[in-house]
Enzyme design. Sequence first.
Site, PDB file in Angstrom:
ATOM      1  N   ASP A  30      83.321  60.107  67.846  1.00  0.00           N
ATOM      2  CA  ASP A  30      84.486  59.941  67.956  1.00  0.00           C
ATOM      3  C   ASP A  30      85.377  60.993  67.739  1.00  0.00           C
ATOM      4  O   ASP A  30      85.283  61.749  66.860  1.00  0.00           O
ATOM      5  CB  ASP A  30      85.258  58.624  67.302  1.00  0.00           C
ATOM      6  CG  ASP A  30      84.373  57.429  67.451  1.00  0.00           C
ATOM      7  OD1 ASP A  30      83.766  57.285  68.403  1.00  0.00           O
ATOM      8  OD2 ASP A  30      84.896  56.309  66.889  1.00  0.00           O
TER       9      ASP A  30
ATOM     10  N   LYS B  90      97.763  55.529  59.448  1.00  0.00           N
ATOM     11  CA  LYS B  90      96.814  56.048  60.351  1.00  0.00           C
ATOM     12  C   LYS B  90      97.204  55.726  61.599  1.00  0.00           C
ATOM     13  O   LYS B  90      97.402  56.766  62.575  1.00  0.00           O
ATOM     14  CB  LYS B  90      95.467  55.432  59.982  1.00  0.00           C
ATOM     15  CG  LYS B  90      94.329  55.867  61.035  1.00  0.00           C
ATOM     16  CD  LYS B  90      93.016  55.210  60.767  1.00  0.00           C
ATOM     17  CE  LYS B  90      92.161  55.758  61.749  1.00  0.00           C
ATOM     18  NZ  LYS B  90      90.726  55.421  61.569  1.00  0.00           N
TER      19      LYS B  90
ATOM     20  N   ASP C 276      88.119  58.532  73.870  1.00  0.00           N
ATOM     21  CA  ASP C 276      87.658  59.791  73.264  1.00  0.00           C
ATOM     22  C   ASP C 276      86.418  59.132  72.142  1.00  0.00           C
ATOM     23  O   ASP C 276      86.144  59.851  71.327  1.00  0.00           O
ATOM     24  CB  ASP C 276      88.708  60.041  72.348  1.00  0.00           C
ATOM     25  CG  ASP C 276      89.401  59.301  71.406  1.00  0.00           C
ATOM     26  OD1 ASP C 276      89.074  58.098  71.586  1.00  0.00           O
ATOM     27  OD2 ASP C 276      90.041  59.511  70.321  1.00  0.00           O
TER      28      ASP C 276
END
Length: 862
Positions: free
Chosen positions: A515, A630, A795
Amino acid sequence: DEEEDGGEEVVGSSLMQAPIAAPASGAVVGDPASSPPPAAKAPGASVDGWAYTATHLQRFLDELKGGMPGDSSLKGKGRVRPKQVEKRCKEILLAEGFVSNNENAGDGDDAGGGSGGRGGKQRAQWSSSSSSKNDFVEWSPIDKVKLGAALIRLLLDHTSFSPPGKNERGGDGRPPPEPAFRYLRKRVGERKYQAHVAIHPGLLDVAVGEGYADAASVLHMSMASGTRVQPMVVPPKDWTGVREGGYETIRVPFMRTRHCKTQKDSIERADLSLVMRGLNVLGKVPWKINPTVLDVALKCWDEGIVLGDIPSQTDLEVPPLPQALEYRDYTTLGDLDKKTALDSFRKYKDALNRHNRFKQKNMDLHSLRCSAILKLNQAKKFRDFGEVYFPYNVDFRGRAYPVPPHLSIVGSDLCRALLVFAHPKPLGKNGLYWLKVHLANLAGADKMSFDGRANFADENMDSVRAAVENPFGENDWWTKFDDPFQGLATCHEIVQAIDSGEPENYMCSLPVHMDGSCNGLQHYAALGRDRGGGKAVNLCVADKPQDVYIGEEGEMILLMNTLSNHALNAALNIYLGVMNKVIRRVALDADDMIKFDENSNDLTKGEKELLKKVKSARLVNGLIDRGVVKRTVMTSVYGVTYIGAKNQIGEKIEEKLEEKGCDIDEIEPEIHMACGYLAKLTMEVMGQQFKGARQTMNWLTQCARLIAAQGQPVSFISPIGVPVVQPYRQRRSYTVVTLLQNISLTNDSDVLPLHRQRQVSAFPPNYVHSLDSSHMLLTAIEMEKRGLQFSAVHDSYWTHPCDVEEMNSVLRESFIELYNRPLLEELKNTWELRYPSIAFPDIPAQGDLDLNDVRSAPYFFQ
């Protein structure tokens, strides 16, 4: 994401694929005689006993006209106008080549010539030639709504249900039939109603009874087969044009254009060969269902175990609805009575909000249950297939998505764990090592070196084996993962590889993920050659992964021990991550002294703001960790709004307060205020932390504002040739009159004025999404050239464990190749040609980041 298409674009009519099945026991429906054999068999297919052909539509036409022996006409029942329905159905048959033009033109009124009415009308003659599905003209939303309402009306008027039991005279038999479906309306406003169709409870019991009778079943399989687009059991057709590709018979669009005509016209003329090649690579990857994970997930559902995507099957107890207050004229009350009345009103509103919150939570639980059922049922359906495929298309930004909406690797943890590569490969020399790294990533131990992650798996090998031998035993280590089902699947592969005695030869089909590290910021850092931002998101060489959310704690401690206070404050701005900066600011605010009476009624505006800030800081002080900030950090580069950030932070803060034993419903206003304070603070810190990314984002925003000011949608061409036209318009609602009711629809067509604010705010994230899509598809094409299996979720790049090193090399080379191009210069040049009257600002000055460092950056993708 700023924008993602929800659901598929419906093209044509689903009537051509609508299955006709025998009614459930007890249902009474029309049963006309079968149509005469056609002159030439109509094309169709049979899957699991369900027949998909146009004969069903012809049979419906015959029923409408009452021309078959023993049939009664559906005409004249209430307000139903069958001729309108018949006309639309005839258009389908004509477009598909099943009815000749002459016959269609010959249909007049009931007394004239036709295909099934009085006066000896001729039956429809089937044409052996079928028009291409690409010749079908899509219906307008108004046509779809009107026909849908007419079909629902037919369903309501002509279906009934006779439950088994005693009849009215007490003898054996059935009671009189009751309506199988009811049309109900609920008032939701002064002049607004919501309507729904309710099924007879007895019929519902019959429909789902078989599925629940089997302990290993979730729902009868026929209940889940209504999804129009599902995984395929043969490879999808290659995309060769915007109308050619994907499914063999179902037409799906190449691009989810959000009904933007300008976008549709632009892709017709564009060279999309590179994009189509990338989609074909992704679509040709064969998958299969992981039976071990499926069995565990079914056990969770059957036994009511709440885990991951398997929600609770018990609704929460909803607090009672408070009694409405009597109207009072506050202007006639004294100060004391007014205060008492206002307190009563606040208590009433708090109780009402509490009631509504719990109702909403139960509605959310219901949605989660439906989602879980759909996923599990599709996994059960495809369990025994050796190969399963997922056709892909793109959204308007060029991002690739599997077409099936329920079960695919783009789905949740459960979906990803249920799917493995159909063709395994030997682990080879380092395959087991990467499986251990993958397990550590899933367990949250992803901020140490790769060797440290492999050691983490070794140190927890007893728990790994316990998860395999008895997943619901005393050792519930794996259930605490953020992605528990993927963690369990990885535990099984590791144990089986070790127990095989020859791990290098063990045939493994589980994909390993690599990732991007806050991938949006990686793209911004590469665009602006921002060395500081690039270092924070692992574009540079480092001994261990950098964490943009936390920062470099070791270097921070060293600085605290060696620098003066002034130098320390300057250095902290460099080395403190977002989380630590937020913690530091919250702690300072929480320590502020309140030098005035908090309960005073005469507080100034400044005192009220200070009081809110201090109370909010004290509530969240000590609760902030990496998880709290996050999501906001990740989505900041994608244009997250203050409201979005507050909601993201609120979910985590509520979880932490519940763990502390707080009643979050009692202090809901305080939580709401504190999360707003924390969201504002986090976004402020983000703006200070990544100045290079902010400069590039501001330039993109300025350019978009200039374009939108001229009344033009912001448009550009992605690096791999996808023409992107932002579809945001000011929506207008309009009313459609149907046989059932008036229905409000929303129009956002190209003729409406631009939504300038959305055109501006959405452009930076949309542009970055086009970049990450370009990187992913370039990597997919190169992996195919090397004969390697590859898939991706934006991604997150997937391949066999034995091929991880080679994939890491490919994705780095593709990234460097992409950003060696002057992308911002290319973007500005195309705009200057397209909008010659606009003076665009200069591109921000670039930094000194060396893109070649990415080749040696071990944690660029991890």
